[in-house]
Design an enzyme around this catalytic site. Sequence first.
Site, PDB file in Angstrom:
ATOM      1  N   LYS A   1       0.831  -1.205   0.000  1.00  0.00           N
ATOM      2  CA  LYS A   1       0.000   0.000   0.000  1.00  0.00           C
ATOM      3  C   LYS A   1       0.873   1.267   0.000  1.00  0.00           C
ATOM      4  CE  LYS A   1      -3.957  -2.246   2.308  1.00  0.00           C
ATOM      5  NZ  LYS A   1      -4.972  -2.110   3.387  1.00  0.00           N
TER       6      LYS A   1
ATOM      7  N   TYR B   1     -12.060  -1.852  -4.245  1.00  0.00           N
ATOM      8  CA  TYR B   1     -12.639  -2.117  -2.927  1.00  0.00           C
ATOM      9  C   TYR B   1     -14.173  -2.050  -2.937  1.00  0.00           C
ATOM     10  CZ  TYR B   1      -8.336  -2.313  -0.089  1.00  0.00           C
ATOM     11  OH  TYR B   1      -7.140  -2.687   0.503  1.00  0.00           O
TER      12      TYR B   1
ATOM     13  N   HIS C   1      -2.037  -5.429   1.361  1.00  0.00           N
ATOM     14  CA  HIS C   1      -3.328  -6.055   1.070  1.00  0.00           C
ATOM     15  C   HIS C   1      -3.067  -7.483   0.622  1.00  0.00           C
ATOM     16  CE1 HIS C   1      -7.272  -6.872  -0.672  1.00  0.00           C
ATOM     17  NE2 HIS C   1      -6.595  -7.461  -1.648  1.00  0.00           N
TER      18      HIS C   1
ATOM     19  N   ASN D   1      -1.988  -0.118   6.929  1.00  0.00           N
ATOM     20  CA  ASN D   1      -1.474  -1.405   7.410  1.00  0.00           C
ATOM     21  C   ASN D   1      -0.595  -2.108   6.374  1.00  0.00           C
ATOM     22  OD1 ASN D   1      -3.518  -2.121   5.700  1.00  0.00           O
ATOM     23  ND2 ASN D   1      -4.747  -3.203   7.215  1.00  0.00           N
TER      24      ASN D   1
ATOM     25  N   GLU E   1      -9.464  -9.903  -8.048  1.00  0.00           N
ATOM     26  CA  GLU E   1      -8.419  -8.896  -7.804  1.00  0.00           C
ATOM     27  C   GLU E   1      -7.240  -9.034  -8.775  1.00  0.00           C
ATOM     28  OE1 GLU E   1      -7.577  -9.253  -3.611  1.00  0.00           O
ATOM     29  OE2 GLU E   1      -9.514  -8.400  -3.054  1.00  0.00           O
TER      30      GLU E   1
HETATM   31  N1  UDP Z   1      -9.909  -0.717   7.165  1.00  0.00           N
HETATM   32  C1  UDP Z   1     -10.060   0.447   7.900  1.00  0.00           C
HETATM   33  N2  UDP Z   1     -10.871   0.413   9.018  1.00  0.00           N
HETATM   34  C2  UDP Z   1     -11.514  -0.729   9.410  1.00  0.00           C
HETATM   35  C3  UDP Z   1     -11.360  -1.892   8.657  1.00  0.00           C
HETATM   36  C4  UDP Z   1     -10.536  -1.861   7.536  1.00  0.00           C
HETATM   37  O1  UDP Z   1      -9.502   1.484   7.570  1.00  0.00           O
HETATM   38  O2  UDP Z   1     -12.223  -0.696  10.429  1.00  0.00           O
HETATM   39  C5  UDP Z   1      -9.045  -0.677   5.965  1.00  0.00           C
HETATM   40  C6  UDP Z   1      -7.700  -1.384   6.151  1.00  0.00           C
HETATM   41  O3  UDP Z   1      -6.723  -0.689   5.359  1.00  0.00           O
HETATM   42  C7  UDP Z   1      -7.988  -2.765   5.574  1.00  0.00           C
HETATM   43  C8  UDP Z   1      -8.903  -2.416   4.396  1.00  0.00           C
HETATM   44  O4  UDP Z   1      -9.716  -1.360   4.895  1.00  0.00           O
HETATM   45  O5  UDP Z   1      -6.798  -3.423   5.178  1.00  0.00           O
HETATM   46  C9  UDP Z   1      -9.797  -3.535   3.906  1.00  0.00           C
HETATM   47  O6  UDP Z   1     -10.503  -4.074   5.005  1.00  0.00           O
HETATM   48  P1  UDP Z   1     -10.636  -5.636   5.201  1.00  0.00           P
HETATM   49  O7  UDP Z   1     -11.645  -5.883   6.259  1.00  0.00           O
HETATM   50  O8  UDP Z   1     -10.860  -6.296   3.864  1.00  0.00           O
HETATM   51  O9  UDP Z   1      -9.197  -6.044   5.798  1.00  0.00           O
HETATM   52  P2  UDP Z   1      -7.995  -6.878   5.148  1.00  0.00           P
HETATM   53  O10 UDP Z   1      -8.594  -7.940   4.257  1.00  0.00           O
HETATM   54  O11 UDP Z   1      -7.123  -5.888   4.404  1.00  0.00           O
HETATM   55  O12 UDP Z   1      -7.271  -7.467   6.340  1.00  0.00           O
HETATM   56 MG    MG Z   2      -9.958  -7.732   2.727  1.00  0.00          MG
END
Ligand code: UDP
Ligand code: MG
Length: 138
Positions: free
Chosen positions: A9, A49, A115, A112, A126
Amino acid sequence: MEKTLSIIKPDGVSRGLIGEVISRFEKNKIKIIAMKMIHMTKIQAQGFYAVHKERPFFGSLTDFMSSGPVVVMVLEGDKVISNNRELMGATNYKDAAPGTIRADFATEIEKNVVHGSDSPQSAAFEIGFFFNSFEIAG
Ligand code: UDP
Ligand code: MG
């Protein structure tokens, strides 16, 4: 062999973590079979997304993901979808297991670093979102 999509990211790219993330893949028998650096538009980030479009964090997340360059990769390996998710750690870095990418480097739940696709269905969507078949060396 399974495939998955990985993204370093904008926070990971701007903080100089490309090599660190790639080296973790290579040390864990995960093969990179496609890779490029791109800078997504807001519209592209919204498309990527789309599954989260009703979530409260959607606007901020898509601003962040279009805020700078990212490195997108197709990874290949046995059980690579779950292996990559394990190397990444939990979405919220505060819950991520020690030694995972997010535990070691994330600074916010949003920022974080990485992805990773979470299922064969999301991996197929994706990978196809970013790569055509001629760009994948697998
Ligand atoms: N995210 C966020 N707040 C939240 C949950 C997710 O900003 O409460 C962001 C974070 O960058 C995350 C992305 O949205 O990686 C996609 O969320 P997902 O639940 O798919 O998490 P991931 O699969 O990336 O672990
Ligand atoms: Mg996810």
